[in-house]
Design an enzyme around this catalytic site. Sequence first.
Site, PDB file in Angstrom:
ATOM      1  N   ASP A  73       0.825  -1.208   0.000  1.00  0.00           N
ATOM      2  CA  ASP A  73       0.000   0.000   0.000  1.00  0.00           C
ATOM      3  C   ASP A  73       0.862   1.262   0.000  1.00  0.00           C
ATOM      4  O   ASP A  73       0.524   2.255  -0.656  1.00  0.00           O
ATOM      5  CB  ASP A  73      -0.930   0.013   1.213  1.00  0.00           C
ATOM      6  N   GLY A  74       1.977   1.242   0.733  1.00  0.00           N
ATOM      7  CA  GLY A  74       2.841   2.420   0.778  1.00  0.00           C
ATOM      8  C   GLY A  74       3.420   2.760  -0.577  1.00  0.00           C
ATOM      9  O   GLY A  74       3.479   3.929  -0.978  1.00  0.00           O
ATOM     10  N   ARG A 158       4.469  14.082  24.655  1.00  0.00           N
ATOM     11  CA  ARG A 158       3.578  14.982  25.371  1.00  0.00           C
ATOM     12  C   ARG A 158       2.396  15.313  24.475  1.00  0.00           C
ATOM     13  O   ARG A 158       2.388  15.043  23.286  1.00  0.00           O
ATOM     14  CB  ARG A 158       4.309  16.253  25.822  1.00  0.00           C
ATOM     15  N   ASP A 177      -2.656  13.237  21.208  1.00  0.00           N
ATOM     16  CA  ASP A 177      -1.380  12.956  20.558  1.00  0.00           C
ATOM     17  C   ASP A 177      -1.347  13.537  19.151  1.00  0.00           C
ATOM     18  O   ASP A 177      -0.278  13.672  18.556  1.00  0.00           O
ATOM     19  CB  ASP A 177      -1.136  11.452  20.483  1.00  0.00           C
ATOM     20  N   THR A 188      -9.161   2.813   6.244  1.00  0.00           N
ATOM     21  CA  THR A 188      -8.657   1.532   6.734  1.00  0.00           C
ATOM     22  C   THR A 188      -7.186   1.594   7.110  1.00  0.00           C
ATOM     23  O   THR A 188      -6.564   0.553   7.359  1.00  0.00           O
ATOM     24  CB  THR A 188      -8.875   0.428   5.671  1.00  0.00           C
ATOM     25  N   LEU A 192      -8.201   3.852  11.057  1.00  0.00           N
ATOM     26  CA  LEU A 192      -8.752   2.638  11.665  1.00  0.00           C
ATOM     27  C   LEU A 192      -8.039   2.315  12.972  1.00  0.00           C
ATOM     28  O   LEU A 192      -8.679   1.987  13.985  1.00  0.00           O
ATOM     29  CB  LEU A 192      -8.620   1.475  10.676  1.00  0.00           C
TER      30      LEU A 192
END
Length: 291
Positions: A73-74, A158, A177, A188, A192
């Site tokens: 996918d990347g 933090r 975050d 997805t 997800l």
Amino acid sequence: MNTFYIITNYQKDPELRTASLVRDYLEQKGRICYIQGRECRSARECEKESHYRYTDAGKIPPEVEGVLVIGGDGTLLQAARDLVDRGLPLLGINMGTLGYLAEIECKNIISALDRLMTGQYMVEQRMMLYGEAEHHGKKMMGDIALNDIVITRNGRLRIVDFNVYVDGEFLKSYSADGVIISTPTGSTGYNLSAGGPIVAPQASMMLLTAIAPHTLTTRPIVLPDDVAITIEIVAGHGTDMDGAEVTFDGDTSVKLNSGDRITVTRSQKTAQLIKTKNTSFLEILREKMNK
């Protein structure tokens, strides 16, 4: 299709065995197939030399009708961003793990190629996002994303404090975050994992999901695709010392500090993904989620 171009992930196909198998099969069937050369060792090297990440779209021959992306996918995300202005349809061949975008597994390559050559496929248009980061009203960076645009903390562990506006109207303040602004295609992905909703990839909407929010009541928000979402970094919890960071599809990024803003809208550009199987989204989801 008669003319193809292969983009391969050299880490997953280092000796080009899969790429060569695909090229040889297509050429045996009388088709033309090019394999991308190893133009750069990394996306960072490519970006130092030009605007692209892994693939120089200008080097793809004009007669190419479809692009085969070998990796995961990347790799497909990178190719979609690099080639978005060429309008070429992309087919992902999965050598990774889940492969929501790269739908063809290695064992099914030959049958997928046969369907491409005989016109037994369809092309899906997938919406993309455009994000622009500003510092004191001046543009620092703008880029597109097929999956998501993510604002996260930078530096120490933090919380990041930020305000969210939709079409200029204040929505909510967060301490978290970070926050994910996702397309349906990216629902997805990181969305997800952060507890966001799963959306059919052909839908047109934007998903807003806080990452580990410091509250018991924060929930993901689904918004129309024609709004502008603005994230404003505000002072608090050490933001001035460490800052935050906005990332596009987990790749390009820019650092943000207190007072900086990132505005996200639907891009006018779209990604074109080839589907060679009549597999429904629910069937794909059921299969991948059970792995």
